[in-house]
Write an enzyme that holds these catalytic residues in place. Sequence first.
Site, PDB file in Angstrom:
ATOM      1  N   SER A 178       0.848  -1.197   0.000  1.00 53.89           N
ATOM      2  CA  SER A 178       0.000   0.000   0.000  1.00 53.89           C
ATOM      3  C   SER A 178       0.878   1.239   0.000  1.00 53.89           C
ATOM      4  O   SER A 178       1.659   1.433  -0.931  1.00 53.89           O
ATOM      5  CB  SER A 178      -0.948  -0.030   1.214  1.00 53.89           C
ATOM      6  OG  SER A 178      -1.866   1.038   1.157  1.00 53.89           O
ATOM      7  N   THR A 179       0.811   2.068   1.023  1.00 56.97           N
ATOM      8  CA  THR A 179       1.572   3.314   1.050  1.00 56.97           C
ATOM      9  C   THR A 179       3.070   3.044   0.911  1.00 56.97           C
ATOM     10  O   THR A 179       3.632   2.260   1.659  1.00 56.97           O
ATOM     11  CB  THR A 179       1.308   4.073   2.369  1.00 56.97           C
ATOM     12  OG1 THR A 179      -0.097   4.219   2.548  1.00 56.97           O
ATOM     13  CG2 THR A 179       1.965   5.449   2.342  1.00 56.97           C
ATOM     14  N   HIS A 205      -2.728  -0.887  -3.273  1.00 55.43           N
ATOM     15  CA  HIS A 205      -3.878  -0.020  -3.016  1.00 55.43           C
ATOM     16  C   HIS A 205      -3.727   1.277  -3.806  1.00 55.43           C
ATOM     17  O   HIS A 205      -2.811   2.061  -3.560  1.00 55.43           O
ATOM     18  CB  HIS A 205      -3.965   0.317  -1.521  1.00 55.43           C
ATOM     19  CG  HIS A 205      -4.259  -0.872  -0.662  1.00 55.43           C
ATOM     20  ND1 HIS A 205      -3.905  -0.927   0.666  1.00 55.43           N
ATOM     21  CD2 HIS A 205      -4.875  -2.050  -0.931  1.00 55.43           C
ATOM     22  CE1 HIS A 205      -4.290  -2.079   1.179  1.00 55.43           C
ATOM     23  NE2 HIS A 205      -4.873  -2.789   0.224  1.00 55.43           N
ATOM     24  N   MET A 299      -0.128   1.154   5.249  1.00 56.43           N
ATOM     25  CA  MET A 299      -0.934   1.404   6.436  1.00 56.43           C
ATOM     26  C   MET A 299      -1.931   0.270   6.642  1.00 56.43           C
ATOM     27  O   MET A 299      -2.308  -0.417   5.700  1.00 56.43           O
ATOM     28  CB  MET A 299      -1.703   2.724   6.292  1.00 56.43           C
ATOM     29  CG  MET A 299      -0.845   3.970   6.358  1.00 56.43           C
ATOM     30  SD  MET A 299      -1.859   5.473   6.422  1.00 56.43           S
ATOM     31  CE  MET A 299      -2.576   5.480   4.792  1.00 56.43           C
ATOM     32  N   ASP A 302      -4.358  -4.904   5.903  1.00 53.68           N
ATOM     33  CA  ASP A 302      -4.831  -5.702   4.773  1.00 53.68           C
ATOM     34  C   ASP A 302      -3.765  -6.706   4.347  1.00 53.68           C
ATOM     35  O   ASP A 302      -2.607  -6.349   4.148  1.00 53.68           O
ATOM     36  CB  ASP A 302      -5.187  -4.778   3.603  1.00 53.68           C
ATOM     37  CG  ASP A 302      -5.947  -5.490   2.500  1.00 53.68           C
ATOM     38  OD1 ASP A 302      -6.642  -6.481   2.808  1.00 53.68           O
ATOM     39  OD2 ASP A 302      -5.860  -5.053   1.339  1.00 53.68           O
TER      40      ASP A 302
END
Length: 362
Positions: A178-179, A205, A299, A302
């Site tokens: 993600s991030t 993401h 973050m 998930d």
Amino acid sequence: MGIRVLIVDDSAFMRRLLTEMIEEFPGYEVAGIAKHGAEAVQKVMDLQPDIVTMDVEMPVMDGLQALAEIMKKRPTPVVMVSSLTQEGADATIRALLLGAVDFIGKPSGSISLDLVNKQEELLAKLQAAASSHRSVRRWGSETSTSVSSPKPLVNKASHVQNRPLDAAIHSICAIGTSTGGPKALETVITSLPEDLNVPVVIVQHMPAKFTASLAQRLNQISRVHVMEASHNQLLVAGCVYIAPGGKHMEVIAAGAGNYRIVLHEQDAVNGHRPSVDVMFDSVTQLKRLSKTYVIMTGMGADGAKAMQRAKKAAPNTVTIGESESTCVVYGMPRVAVELNCVDHVVPLQQISKKLLEVLISK
């Protein structure tokens, strides 16, 4: 003293709107404003803010040029503020690969009155950026001499291009991030060899349009084929498939040792669509495949519980997690480690090496 933010935008309205939004966040303050990239670079040096919000399209020096200069001179967490057009998506991906931590989209163009509706998202992005100082400074020191120059295109190996679509698949690698993920994926995917003998499926993401730009960019600089996944597409060893933004991606058996991708728009899972949990769980159901799971910077949580379920379903499944020392945000890997389902915790630069060691041993 609060977390100090430098706002960079050529629109006086956007500078004022972002200032009002940020000053409502407890613990945050606006350190200054800049009207274009050249002014931003100078103010980063003078004011030494904790975070920069950076517009893309500006006169004198645009956001990408300014980001490159900042990463060379004083690496600082940068959140890009970009339009949601295809051109904006392409520029944003370039920014993320240059070292920007994240981005927030302007819903209605360069002067976006409805950005105010994204206040919670902006706060989350700033919080992630505030926690990313160490990784950003490392990226800056590693890429300071080359960040302005794109990598040369790589010719794909003919034996990968000519590999039959119905060749049986025996192993698969699934990656969730993600991030900070685009930069992390660049490190991992560009290190994979042209004779990679497994397919790789990825959830990053990211909204629609942006995943297509990410896949295109990674394909240009990698020895393996990288593409945005499409519905009912057959998996081919040596190819990398990125889930489209806004759609869950699953892998299902298609008979005779073949596997295909299924895309759908069911409810978000863990607040995300695509979700790493959804993809990981689908891979776990493929009983005849040898599987390797990788969870990297991001973050939230998930992918962590699905990784735990994968280990319980097949204890010989290999799981890899990015170490805290290189994560932009140590969220998803941290939860996986806490669930005691990660076999190998390694820094980003060693993930591809560990992955290849695992694949060779299978």
